[in-house]
Design an enzyme around this catalytic site. Structure first.
Site: not given
Ligand SMILES: [Zn+2]
Length: 684
Positions: A569, A582
């Site tokens: 990501s 995250y």
């Protein structure tokens, strides 16, 4: 062998086909062909064929005497009338007068005389069917018959077992010469009800479908009864280790050993299908098993599936499992060396140009455990196991009544390297990932499912792992290529391990990991609940580490390298506000990817990351897109395409990046960005 003829079922099929314009004879030909094809002890993966002689009309209304004979590529168990192409009898019968006819000319003659030019190729045993006068002809490679004919001197035994009503045809390779020889045997005594073909199988014939079928079952029963009544005591059992290693422990070692090296760290890998039963293990535990395996295949067309025969290895001792890899490798090396010698010796006998097939075994017998079928696809691996079961039946029978003595390898060679078979293999080009197994976590999500489908389309078998077992199974079904779904909470190390064990149980190992599962939690980092950050680390870091550890463990056993792929990501390099829970573990996972590249590069294990952003998925749902684009005062479309290229990036694009890394076999420690261009998140 049970006679499965049923009047009601036969008449129902006749009535059903009558509505479609198919006549009674052809309908009953379909009926008994299916009865024979459904029994592996009679017909297995192409080892048999049937025919009937009827009349057929061509497009201009001319009526012809034709032979409807099994077409290649059709499975007898589920055959339809179009699987029995009609060939004009006149031309076939004339061919008997020829002195010789090459295989290519035989195929050309058969094709040139088809009523429907779109038909599949008629069987290579077409001429044999044509030269016999009976309306119905049935042919099988019955294992009970093979027990009688796979003997050093089978002729007197055949006469003793079957009596005068069966003719005996010495071994000749299928084709024109065999057809002529079989017809000559029949002509010498037209009262026979069938023919026994040495080292090959049995033909029976009759005036109607039932008579030919009844005779087939009758003579197979005669052989079965003889074997049962004359069986001598079984050979002694080999001594087994006190504790046996499990199939799961040895499968990756074996799978690695049978992968064919292409040089420079590249391999043509195979799938392994493990199969066991009391009957299999009882036979494989014989003290003579290595000798039986060495003698060869029970009927020559099995060489297309398991080459010159199975490979037998010693039983794996659980207490010496560390040494077992070398044991397997030495057996595979010996098998491959023998195969090369077999090829070179027999290839040198004439001027025909042949390409040697890979010399790796296709069936491995492991005393105490069972057997592994190997093939470039799961389907081929399972066929090899099926063939193994029938090889065991034939050898058991042959050893019970005498000594298993199949066709010599010199006689086998022309069949394995038959020009017709070689042409078929040449047209069967593997895909880029054929023979490889990919395990995908988060496999039922948008990116995971797109990746599973793309990898399966490129030849890999996918193991789709997801928290939701049903969705995993669904994604696997949509991916195709015999992919499987596994439900697992991958933050639990035991469940992660079980998912990899499943991959080994079904396919024999793992070559590619797509460590993709993730979830996002929000909150300003300084005020974040500690438990939440730890929860995020469990999934967004530790699950990646546990997946990679499992994959590397298996890859090292296989010894054929592998690919680790991490979904890291954009957050790993370009933090978003309130996204620390995250981004922090994802940044650790990016580092993890590089650490694996560093520590395992010497073993051919590559490790790469894909850095994707703003993909419609479980992480970025349609509702979130609506709310975020609304908050920014832009349309959903502009929000999703807010990148340098001005185009929305999809799960499909991310899947393409994973595929690229699976194939780029000189790339490791790399990060590929799939975000349509975001200069702030660009790696430097
Ligand atoms: Zn045959």
């Amino acid at each position: 062998m049970k006679n499965l003829w049923n009047d009601d079922a036969a008449e129902k099929l006749v009535a059903d086909y009558a509505k479609k314009g198919v006549g009674r004879d052809l309908a009953l030909r379909v009926y008994t062909t299916r009865l024979l094809g459904g029994v592996p002890q009679l017909v297995l993966h192409g080892g048999g064929n049937t025919s009937c002689k009827i009349k057929a009309t061509d497009l201009v209304g001319d009526e012809w005497d034709v032979l409807c004979v099994k077409g290649s590529g059709w499975d007898m168990a589920v055959i339809e009338p179009q699987g029995l192409p009609a060939v004009k009898m006149g031309a076939l019968l004339k061919a008997r007068k020829l002195d010789r006819l090459s295989d290519e000319d035989m195929v050309a003659l058969q094709r040139a005389n088809l009523i429907d030019p779109a038909s599949p190729n008629p069987s290579v045993e077409t001429l044999l069917h044509a030269f016999l006068p009976h309306k119905f002809v049935d042919h099988t490679h019955s294992t009970a018959i093979l027990a009688i004919v796979d003997q050093e001197d089978s002729k007197p035994l055949v006469a003793k077992v079957f009596g005068a009503k069966m003719g005996y045809v010495p071994y000749i390779m299928p084709g024109f010469d065999l057809a002529k020889a079989a017809a000559d045997v029949f002509d010498a005594d037209p009262a026979v009800e069938g023919l026994i073909l040495d080292k090959h199988g049995i033909f029976t014939f009759g005036d109607d479908a039932r008579q030919a079928y009844d005779r087939m079952i009758h003579y197979v029963n005669v052989a079965e009864d003889y074997v049962a009544k004359h069986a001598k005591p079984k050979a002694a059992k080999a001594a087994l280790p006190a504790r046996l290693a499990s199939p799961a422990v040895i499968a990756p070692m074996l799978r690695g050993a049978v992968a064919a090296p292409r040089g420079e760290g590249r391999f043509d890998r195979m799938i392994s299908d493990f199969r066991t039963s009391d009957a299999i293990v009882d036979f494989i535990n014989s003290a003579e098993i290595a000798d039986y395996a060495q003698r060869g295949v029970s009927t020559p067309d099995l060489s297309i599936r398991i080459k010159t025969g199975p490979m037998a290895v010693p039983a794996p001792d659980a207490d010496k499992v560390g040494d077992y890899k070398a044991v397997i490798e030495s057996h595979v090396d010996a098998f491959a060396k023998d195969y090369r010698a077999y090829f070179e010796t027999n290839d040198a006998l004439d001027d025909v140009k042949r390409t040697m097939l890979d010399p790796m075994p296709r069936l491995t017998l492991v005393p105490g455990l069972g057997m592994f079928g190997h093939g470039r696809t799961l389907k081929d691996a399972k066929i090899a196991s099926d063939v193994g079961e029938m090889w065991i039946e034939a050898v058991r029978g042959a050893e019970a009544v005498g000594r298993f003595h199949p066709l010599s390898k010199a006689d086998l060679f022309p069949l394995e390297y038959w020009s017709l078979e070689q042409a078929k293999l040449a047209s069967n080009k593997p895909k880029p990932l054929t023979g490889q197994v990919v395990l995908i976590t988060g496999g039922a999500g948008a990116i995971g499912a797109a990746t599973a489908k793309l990898f399966a389309d490129n030849g890999a078998h996918a193991v789709v792992v997801d928290l939701d077992a049903e969705k995993a199974a669904d994604a696997a079904r949509k991916a195709g290529n015999n992919s499987i779904g596994v439900g697992a909470d991958i933050t639990d190390p035991a469940q992660m391990r079980a998912a990899f064990d499943k991959a080994i149980a079904v396919f024999g190992g793992v070559d590619i990991l797509v460590s993709n599962a993730g979830a996002a939690w929000e909150g300003r980092i300084g005020e974040l609940d500690d438990a939440l950050l730890r929860k995020s680390f469990e999934l967004n870091f530790f699950a990646h580490q546990s997946a990679a550890q499992n994959a590397v463990r298996i890859m090292l056993e296989q010894g054929t390298g592998g690919a680790l792929l991490f979904n890291t990501s954009k957050q790993a390099v370009n933090p978003g506000p309130k996204f620390g829970a995250y981004g922090v573990p994802k940044a650790a996972t990016l580092f993890l990817s590089r650490q694996y590249a560093l520590d395992y590069g010497a073993h051919g294990i590559r490790s790469n990351a894909v850095n994707a952003d703003r993909i419609r998925s479980g992480l970025l749902t349609d509702a979130m897109i609506a709310s975020r684009s609304g908050a920014r005062g832009v349309s959903e479309k502009d929000y999703m395409s807010g990148n340098l290229l001005g185009q929305e990036v999809t799960a499909q694009d991310v899947a393409q990046a994973f595929l690229h890394h699976a194939l780029a076999d000189r790339t490791t420690a790399d990060v590929t960005t799939v975000d349509g261009g975001n200069i702030a998140a660009a790696l430097r």
